[in-house]
Every structure is written in structure tokens, then in C-alpha cells.
Design an enzyme around this catalytic site. Structure first.
Site, PDB file in Angstrom:
ATOM      1  N   HIS A 146      -9.471  13.247  48.546  1.00 26.54           N
ATOM      2  CA  HIS A 146     -10.191  14.208  49.471  1.00 26.54           C
ATOM      3  C   HIS A 146      -9.122  14.681  50.541  1.00 26.54           C
ATOM      4  O   HIS A 146      -9.274  15.921  50.939  1.00 26.54           O
ATOM      5  CB  HIS A 146     -11.103  13.010  50.286  1.00 26.54           C
ATOM      6  CG  HIS A 146     -11.784  13.707  51.225  1.00 26.54           C
ATOM      7  ND1 HIS A 146     -13.231  13.981  50.886  1.00 26.54           N
ATOM      8  CD2 HIS A 146     -11.718  13.822  52.611  1.00 26.54           C
ATOM      9  CE1 HIS A 146     -13.946  14.387  52.089  1.00 26.54           C
ATOM     10  NE2 HIS A 146     -12.815  14.560  53.166  1.00 26.54           N
ATOM     11  N   GLU A 147      -8.404  13.902  51.082  1.00 28.15           N
ATOM     12  CA  GLU A 147      -7.531  14.420  52.104  1.00 28.15           C
ATOM     13  C   GLU A 147      -6.295  15.361  51.730  1.00 28.15           C
ATOM     14  O   GLU A 147      -6.124  16.372  52.463  1.00 28.15           O
ATOM     15  CB  GLU A 147      -6.751  13.116  52.795  1.00 28.15           C
ATOM     16  CG  GLU A 147      -7.585  12.130  53.643  1.00 28.15           C
ATOM     17  CD  GLU A 147      -8.518  12.937  54.665  1.00 28.15           C
ATOM     18  OE1 GLU A 147      -8.033  13.814  55.296  1.00 28.15           O
ATOM     19  OE2 GLU A 147      -9.610  12.407  54.955  1.00 28.15           O
ATOM     20  N   HIS A 191      -7.937  18.618  51.362  1.00 25.33           N
ATOM     21  CA  HIS A 191      -8.040  19.657  52.779  1.00 25.33           C
ATOM     22  C   HIS A 191      -6.451  19.964  52.961  1.00 25.33           C
ATOM     23  O   HIS A 191      -6.506  21.260  53.352  1.00 25.33           O
ATOM     24  CB  HIS A 191      -8.330  18.434  53.871  1.00 25.33           C
ATOM     25  CG  HIS A 191      -9.533  17.962  54.038  1.00 25.33           C
ATOM     26  ND1 HIS A 191     -10.627  18.813  53.931  1.00 25.33           N
ATOM     27  CD2 HIS A 191     -10.139  16.760  53.970  1.00 25.33           C
ATOM     28  CE1 HIS A 191     -11.867  18.298  54.096  1.00 25.33           C
ATOM     29  NE2 HIS A 191     -11.639  17.092  54.157  1.00 25.33           N
TER      30      HIS A 191
END
Length: 225
Positions: free
Chosen positions: A21-22, A25
Site C-alpha cells: 500500500h505504502e 503511494h
């Protein structure tokens, strides 16, 4: 009582869900011209680069033992919208990249499960290791990713869904929006803890159960998590 296999499956699901998820980004920001995350080593798949002691370890553990939807957070990936060619559009892309990664992982888990459906019917579930992988790990992996996706899509600063304000707000209010994003997290965490305590109702659990939980049940009707 929570079983050891469930704890193992939850941990093995939660860590890659948060890390990717990170990384998503940071990768999106890098592709849009912002080197901040890459220069700080946040495009790494090494979990140690992303772990937040409370959000990655204590919060999910507490939720798991309280039999509540398991979610949490890693250290936010830094980005600088000044590098973007179109800051308003690109801010939304970066914001949605994390939930999109979680959706992709949930779909992948469902795809693997349905691809193995016939072998499972043919008796492979009698193998204990395969049974845990098929009946517990894959559904748990998908469920954790769906929890993270739907939770982060809430349009509340500092969650990813609030990036929609970058397009909706007039340009003169964008600096204020970024300030709110920067300092909103402690307030948000207090609300998460105090609201259920004060009002005896947890809207976040209800929301995650109605969205991620129901979708996971449709994808994995055979799950045992």
C-alpha cells in the site's frame, strides 16, 4: 479464543498489505515526478522501512484480540506536490494508488482461490497445510486488503480518500488542505478510539463489515477465518 494459525495468517497478510500500500503511494508519486519517497528509501519492499510501532504492530494486534476488523497503518510515505505537473490531479492519483494496490492483492487472492477450487474438491483439502492455505490464508489475505482499501477510501483527512478534496477545493484553499492533512492524524485516531466508547457504537466496524466483509464473503464462501 483466537487460534495460532489465524494469528499467523493475519500477520502474513497484514504486513505485505501495508507495505505494498505504502510502496504504491511512493511509486505513483515517483512516476509523476516526485523523487521524495525514492530518495528516502520508501520504495523498498523491506517491511522495516515502513513499520510504525503503534499502527503496524499494536493497533492491529489489539483489534485482532478484540475480534474487530483488523486494520492499521504504516509510516506514511512522504511526497511533495510541488513536483507534480498537475498537483490537483496527481494528488488524487497518489492518494488512490494505495487502495488500488490493496484491491489488486485481494483480487489476486480470489483468483488463486478459484483457480484451485477444482483441485480442492478433488481432495487436496485433506492435506493440512493446503487446507490452511486455501481455507484460511487466502480469504484472510483478501479480507485484510479489503479492510485497508475501504478504510483508506473514507474521505476524511488524513486518509487516502480525502485526496479527492485536491480536485474539489478551489486552488486558494489547497495550502490549508495540506496543512490539515499534515496534522489531522492524531485527531482522527482519538476519534476512532473515543467515538465507540462514548456512543457505544463503532461506525468504522459497521462500515468495514458492510463493505469489505460482505465482499470477502462473496469471494470466499468457503472461508474459515
Amino acid at each position: 479464543m483466537i487460534s495460532i494459525p489465524y494469528i499467523i495468517c493475519s500477520v502474513l497478510s497484514f504486513i505485505p498489505a501495508l507495505v505494498l500500500h505504502e510502496v504504491a503511494h511512493g511509486f505513483a508519486a515517483w512516476k509523476l515526478g516526485d523523487p521524495t519517497a525514492k530518495s528516502r528509501g520508501r520504495l523498498s519492499l523491506n517491511p522495516l522501512k515502513h513499520i510504525d510501532p503503534f499502527g503496524t504492530v499494536l493497533l492491529p494486534a489489539m483489534l485482532m484480540f478484540m475480534n474487530m476488523p483488523v486494520f492499521g497503518y504504516a509510516k506514511p510515505v512522504p511526497y511533495n506536490p510541488r513536483y507534480f505537473k498537475d498537483p490537483r490531479r496527481d494528488d488524487v492519483i497518489v492518494g488512490l494508488a494505495g487502495p488500488a494496490a490493496n484491491l489488486a492483492m485481494a483480487v489476486l487472492a480470489a483468483g488463486v482461490a478459484w483457480a484451485l477450487y477444482q483441485p480442492a474438491l478433488n481432495g487436496l483439502v485433506d492435506n493440512e497445510l493446503f487446507a490452511y492455505f486455501y481455507l484460511m490464508f487466502l480469504p484472510t489475505f483478501a479480507l485484510v486488503n479489503l479492510f485497508l482499501m475501504f478504510f483508506n477510501l473514507l474521505p476524511i483527512p488524513p486518509l487516502d480518500g480525502s485526496s479527492i478534496f485536491a480536485i474539489l477545493l478551489p486552488a486558494k484553499y489547497l495550502p490549508k488542505y495540506y496543512q490539515i492533512q499534515q496534522y489531522a492524524f492524531p485527531v482522527f485516531m482519538i476519534v476512532i478510539v473515543l467515538f465507540p466508547y462514548l456512543f457505544h457504537f463503532n461506525p468504522f466496524s459497521w462500515y468495514l463489515g458492510a463493505t469489505a466483509g460482505n465482499l470477502a464473503n462473496l469471494l470466499f464462501p468457503f472461508a474459515i477465518y
